[in-house]
Write an enzyme that holds these catalytic residues in place. Structure first.
Site, PDB file in Angstrom:
ATOM      1  N   ASN A 119      59.930 -45.669 -32.213  1.00 18.80           N
ATOM      2  CA  ASN A 119      58.604 -46.251 -32.457  1.00 18.80           C
ATOM      3  C   ASN A 119      58.449 -46.704 -33.906  1.00 18.80           C
ATOM      4  O   ASN A 119      59.328 -46.509 -34.739  1.00 18.80           O
ATOM      5  CB  ASN A 119      57.505 -45.235 -32.126  1.00 18.80           C
ATOM      6  CG  ASN A 119      56.930 -45.449 -30.736  1.00 18.80           C
ATOM      7  OD1 ASN A 119      56.627 -46.571 -30.340  1.00 18.80           O
ATOM      8  ND2 ASN A 119      56.801 -44.362 -29.985  1.00 18.80           N
ATOM      9  N   ASP A 127      53.064 -43.449 -33.084  1.00 24.21           N
ATOM     10  CA  ASP A 127      53.544 -44.417 -32.096  1.00 24.21           C
ATOM     11  C   ASP A 127      53.798 -45.732 -32.839  1.00 24.21           C
ATOM     12  O   ASP A 127      54.361 -45.726 -33.922  1.00 24.21           O
ATOM     13  CB  ASP A 127      52.540 -44.548 -30.952  1.00 24.21           C
ATOM     14  CG  ASP A 127      53.205 -44.944 -29.638  1.00 24.21           C
ATOM     15  OD1 ASP A 127      53.743 -46.067 -29.563  1.00 24.21           O
ATOM     16  OD2 ASP A 127      53.193 -44.142 -28.693  1.00 24.21           O
ATOM     17  N   GLU A 174      51.929 -51.578 -24.559  1.00 20.92           N
ATOM     18  CA  GLU A 174      52.811 -51.546 -25.732  1.00 20.92           C
ATOM     19  C   GLU A 174      53.092 -52.966 -26.217  1.00 20.92           C
ATOM     20  O   GLU A 174      52.755 -53.949 -25.574  1.00 20.92           O
ATOM     21  CB  GLU A 174      54.146 -50.866 -25.399  1.00 20.92           C
ATOM     22  CG  GLU A 174      54.276 -49.433 -25.900  1.00 20.92           C
ATOM     23  CD  GLU A 174      54.435 -49.327 -27.404  1.00 20.92           C
ATOM     24  OE1 GLU A 174      54.359 -50.363 -28.115  1.00 20.92           O
ATOM     25  OE2 GLU A 174      54.619 -48.206 -27.898  1.00 20.92           O
TER      26      GLU A 174
END
Length: 280
Positions: free
Chosen positions: A142, A192, A14
């Protein structure tokens, strides 16, 4: 086509950040408590005692980072960590997730339940010493990113399958109610992480779909770049001319086959925007 940029498998890759002063990509393995990078001398990583998830840059050596308990500065040269403000430190059920610096020098950061508990998270903004909750009742925060000029923010609660947009005032605070930017429910897609390019289009990594999709400023689909990892999690622009799209993925709960959890790269066909400096 995308290619593997870094083969180290992340349980939950991430928060990729291209540091404009260092011309270097940093990213996180949230569940592995790691910050990773590649330099001219090869791969490097730092391990923490808690989950870390997102960063902005403050100087050539110092990052502004988010963990499950606080916002802090981190010196890349010395490894020294200095606390700035607590972040849901009194709630052991949550952790930080997606975050990004805004063009005004602030930093937006989302939280979520460690077990994805419904509505356990929130989205905050840090700006000039203040941490303010912007949105509560978030399940999986997100897609935090900003249009050129900084007067429009994008964000998502992944489980809703919608990317939202919010107008911002001159200091970067919300100046109106959120509206739907892209609705992915009909396609069964889950948004995402996202980043905006120099033409104002939004690139969204779609969890479980092995791709990053580009949406024009009006919200219409433009094109998509496939990646080898099924759980594509977040894109970032970097490289020469900011023309390369880097994409993190996750391998948690999946067979490690050299494709899942690694970080990918692909020519974007358009330049990105330099990440803004975080100002304390």
């Amino acid at each position: 086509m995308s290619a593997v940029y870094d083969p180290r498998a992340c349980r939950l890759g991430e928060g990729p950040l291209w540091h404009p002063l260092r011309a270097q990509l940093f990213w996180f393995d949230i569940l592995g408590n790691r910050l990773l990078t590649r330099g001219e001398d090869g791969p490097h990583e730092w391990t923490f005692t808690e989950h870390v998830s997102a960063a902005g840059w403050m100087s050539e050596e110092v990052l502004f980072m988010a963990s499950e308990t606080e916002l802090f500065t981190f010196d890349l040269a010395t490894g020294v960590r200095e606390s700035v403000l607590p972040l849901e430190a009194d709630n052991p059920a949550t952790r930080s997730n997606d975050g990004r610096a805004d063009p005004m020098g602030g930093f937006w950061i989302g939280t979520m339940g460690k077990k994805e508990e419904a509505g356990a998270g929130a989205i905050y903004r840090y700006y000039k010493g203040e941490l303010r909750k912007l949105y509560g009742g978030i399940t999986v925060s997100n897609s935090i990113c900003f249009a050129p000029g900084g007067r429009l923010a994008y964000w998502a609660d992944t489980v809703t399958q919608r990317i939202m947009k919010t107008p911002l005032d001159a200091e970067g605070w919300p100046a109106g109610e959120p509206e739907v930017f892209v609705d992915l429910t009909a396609e069964g897609l889950y948004p995402d992480g996202s980043v905006v390019d120099s033409e104002g289009a939004l690139w969204n990594a779609q969890w479980g779909s092995a791709r990053v999709a580009r949406y024009l400023p009006v919200g219409s689909f433009d094109r998509a770049i496939p990646v080898g990892g099924d759980k594509s999690s977040c894109p970032a622009f970097g490289g020469e001319g900011l023309a390369t799209l880097y994409v993190t993925t996750a391998c948690g709960g999946m067979k490690k086959d050299g494709k899942q959890g690694v970080t990918y790269m692909a020519p974007a066909g358009v330049a990105g925007l330099p990440e803004p400096q975080v100002i304390l």
